[in-house]
Design an enzyme around this catalytic site. Sequence first.
Site, mmCIF file in Angstrom:
data_model
loop_
_atom_site.group_PDB
_atom_site.id
_atom_site.type_symbol
_atom_site.label_atom_id
_atom_site.label_comp_id
_atom_site.label_asym_id
_atom_site.label_seq_id
_atom_site.Cartn_x
_atom_site.Cartn_y
_atom_site.Cartn_z
ATOM 1 C CG ASP A 33 -1.960 -1.131 1.150
ATOM 2 O OD1 ASP A 33 -1.851 -1.990 0.261
ATOM 3 O OD2 ASP A 33 -2.852 -1.172 2.014
ATOM 4 C CE LYS A 139 -3.678 -4.336 0.987
ATOM 5 N NZ LYS A 139 -4.315 -3.532 2.015
ATOM 6 C CB CYS A 172 -2.235 -2.779 5.243
ATOM 7 S SG CYS A 172 -3.820 -1.923 5.116
#
Lengths: 241, 194
Positions: A33, A139, A172
Amino acid sequence: MTDHDAARVDANPYPWPFDGALAAAHTALILIDWQVDFCGPGGYVDRMGYDLNLTRAGLGPTAAVLAAVRAWGGHVVHTREGHRPDLSDCPANKLWRSKRIGAGIGDPGPTGRILVRGEPGWEIVEEVAPIAGELVIDKPGKGAFYATDLDLLLHNAGITHLVFTGITTDVCVHTTMRDANDRGFECLLLSDCTGATDVGNYEAALKMVTMQGGVFGAVAESAAFLSVIGADMASSVGATR
Amino acid sequence: VASRPYPWPYHGDVDPARTALVACLDNRWRVAGTVADDCDERLGRLWTAAAAAGVLLVAIDEAPSRGGLLLGAAETTSSPPPSPVGAPDAVISAGATNAFYASALDDVLRRAGRSDLLLAGWGLEGPVHSTLRAANDRGFECLLVPDASTPLEADLVVGSADMVCFSGGIFGAVAETVDVVESLAAVTDQRSTR
């Protein structure tokens, strides 16, 4: 595997990997990310009022590791968190919470609609942007295994060892590393290639990995990892001559 | 429920018929000591209040198939102390630390119509946190009860709770046992006086 044993990475709480079988062909660098929404001005994290320097701290070291892994011939996997434009893959409570703190998913912002696929804020920042041939996983949640084809792609490619970078450490990165460990992947987290919106949570997340002899894997500084793959490349060049 | 960073659940209605208590009870994560005893005592109270209210009671045990790690505490306990909780409605044999992995948990919860989860048990930073994270990604509305969750390391309790609360409740909300029990008792009383 190469025809020689690569040295193990000086990691905490054990020299990584446990099996001593570090090889580019079976190792993937995971970049979690690195999106404008989490480390760029005007993105989701910026809108929530957090200090961007905390999530950007690991960007430079990660770029260096990325270049080294590409040269080494290791696999590279990027992940992006984001939702479909109609938000049909966004849980109602996730949407509710984001609106409650003034950074509503799907709401317009300086970098486009927050956490929506295809928007400028959803893109990976240029310092670590993917190149052709690298896997990119989209995702809807925090974990990169939930509702994605990551597990299938890793197994098809013969990848058994995962090296984690990314943001944020406690959210995450941790969720994905926990799930990877549950699936039997041998995991290493690079402490200077990750960051969180809160220093206390960053430190607690690192400690959680190392408790009980490495319950979710191991933690190392990127320099320790770089020295090992550098030595592996040098000996590979020597072996082919 | 009096919880942080927002009053749980987000939809405003504590409804036992759509709530499950997910208690991680893998012996390998059980530790000894007064902190653990206190957590177990509160877990017992939480369990009793949830049972009285009609909350679905789910006990998680990690299947031993993978071997996995054996914690020192579990190895030295020749006969485990009695369970702090009563009879569950469902026992889930999980494939890993995250109780959703290779298990029937998602199916059991959805078939029973349970969208709201109370999470507690043994291994606050381990099974409880991994399961909470997975549940949240699946859209379950999660309430972590840290003082009914035994930590492996006392100095990780604060971090385990704070991680949930950041970004407006990125994994849900956090509450103390006493406040959850109070809310469950209130809905139980409402039901019985109708």
